[in-house]
Design a protein around this motif. Structure first.
Motif, PDB file in Angstrom:
ATOM      1  N   UNK A 299       0.848  -1.182   0.000  1.00 32.60           N
ATOM      2  CA  UNK A 299       0.000   0.000   0.000  1.00 32.60           C
ATOM      3  C   UNK A 299       0.887   1.236   0.000  1.00 32.60           C
ATOM      4  N   UNK A 300       0.782   2.076  -1.029  1.00 35.71           N
ATOM      5  CA  UNK A 300       1.682   3.235  -1.101  1.00 35.71           C
ATOM      6  C   UNK A 300       1.367   4.278  -0.024  1.00 35.71           C
ATOM      7  N   UNK A 301       2.417   4.920   0.423  1.00 31.61           N
ATOM      8  CA  UNK A 301       2.285   6.001   1.382  1.00 31.61           C
ATOM      9  C   UNK A 301       2.226   7.309   0.587  1.00 31.61           C
ATOM     10  N   UNK A 302       1.110   8.064   0.660  1.00 34.98           N
ATOM     11  CA  UNK A 302       0.995   9.262  -0.165  1.00 34.98           C
ATOM     12  C   UNK A 302       2.046  10.325   0.154  1.00 34.98           C
ATOM     13  N   UNK A 303       2.457  10.448   1.405  1.00 38.20           N
ATOM     14  CA  UNK A 303       3.471  11.446   1.760  1.00 38.20           C
ATOM     15  C   UNK A 303       4.805  11.077   1.119  1.00 38.20           C
ATOM     16  N   UNK A 304       5.176   9.806   1.194  1.00 40.48           N
ATOM     17  CA  UNK A 304       6.428   9.379   0.569  1.00 40.48           C
ATOM     18  C   UNK A 304       6.367   9.525  -0.950  1.00 40.48           C
ATOM     19  N   UNK A 305       5.192   9.311  -1.533  1.00 40.86           N
ATOM     20  CA  UNK A 305       5.053   9.480  -2.980  1.00 40.86           C
ATOM     21  C   UNK A 305       5.275  10.932  -3.377  1.00 40.86           C
ATOM     22  N   UNK A 306       4.749  11.876  -2.604  1.00 40.94           N
ATOM     23  CA  UNK A 306       4.941  13.297  -2.893  1.00 40.94           C
ATOM     24  C   UNK A 306       6.406  13.677  -2.728  1.00 40.94           C
ATOM     25  N   UNK A 307       7.037  13.207  -1.656  1.00 41.45           N
ATOM     26  CA  UNK A 307       8.450  13.509  -1.430  1.00 41.45           C
ATOM     27  C   UNK A 307       9.292  12.946  -2.573  1.00 41.45           C
ATOM     28  N   UNK A 308       9.008  11.729  -2.986  1.00 42.97           N
ATOM     29  CA  UNK A 308       9.754  11.121  -4.091  1.00 42.97           C
ATOM     30  C   UNK A 308       9.542  11.917  -5.378  1.00 42.97           C
ATOM     31  N   UNK A 309       8.297  12.296  -5.649  1.00 43.59           N
ATOM     32  CA  UNK A 309       8.001  13.074  -6.851  1.00 43.59           C
ATOM     33  C   UNK A 309       8.729  14.409  -6.833  1.00 43.59           C
TER      34      UNK A 309
ATOM     35  N   UNK B 187      12.525  13.982  -7.259  1.00 41.29           N
ATOM     36  CA  UNK B 187      12.829  13.630  -8.640  1.00 41.29           C
ATOM     37  C   UNK B 187      12.665  14.857  -9.538  1.00 41.29           C
ATOM     38  N   UNK B 188      11.595  15.594  -9.316  1.00 43.00           N
ATOM     39  CA  UNK B 188      11.339  16.787 -10.118  1.00 43.00           C
ATOM     40  C   UNK B 188      12.437  17.826  -9.937  1.00 43.00           C
ATOM     41  N   UNK B 189      12.864  18.044  -8.698  1.00 43.63           N
ATOM     42  CA  UNK B 189      13.878  19.056  -8.431  1.00 43.63           C
ATOM     43  C   UNK B 189      15.230  18.670  -9.024  1.00 43.63           C
ATOM     44  N   UNK B 190      15.547  17.385  -9.040  1.00 48.76           N
ATOM     45  CA  UNK B 190      16.814  16.956  -9.614  1.00 48.76           C
ATOM     46  C   UNK B 190      16.810  17.040 -11.133  1.00 48.76           C
TER      47      UNK B 190
END
Length: 81
Positions: free
Chosen positions: A63-73, A76-79
């Motif tokens: 089950x994905x964690x929405x907070x971790x998904x936002x942090x990962x996104x 990734x976007x900033x890099x």
């Protein structure tokens, strides 16, 4: 949008492993009776998200964690930008 997630991580000395005595070591007057045991078992069954006889849908490992998904996104976007 800019965002900041603050998560407090425990120090090693903040994590405690509590050792609780068994109910069998308590006197009979302090031990749970049959009705209390049945009530606690029913309460635990009510916490299950799957109906009786069906498989649990929200498995913690999948089950994905929405907070971790936002942090990962965002990371990734900033890099990439």
């Amino acid at each position: 949008p800019d965002s900041f997630y603050f998560n407090i991580l425990p120090f090693a000395e903040d994590v405690r492993e509590f050792q609780f005595p068994s109910f069998s070591s308590f006197p009979a007057s302090c031990q749970p009776n049959k009705q209390q045991l049945e009530s606690s078992a029913n309460f635990i069954k009510m916490l299950d998200l799957a109906p009786d006889g069906k498989k649990e849908v929200l498995l913690p490992d999948f089950t994905p964690n929405p907070v971790l998904a936002v942090v990962h996104f965002l990371s990734t976007y900033l890099f990439l930008v």
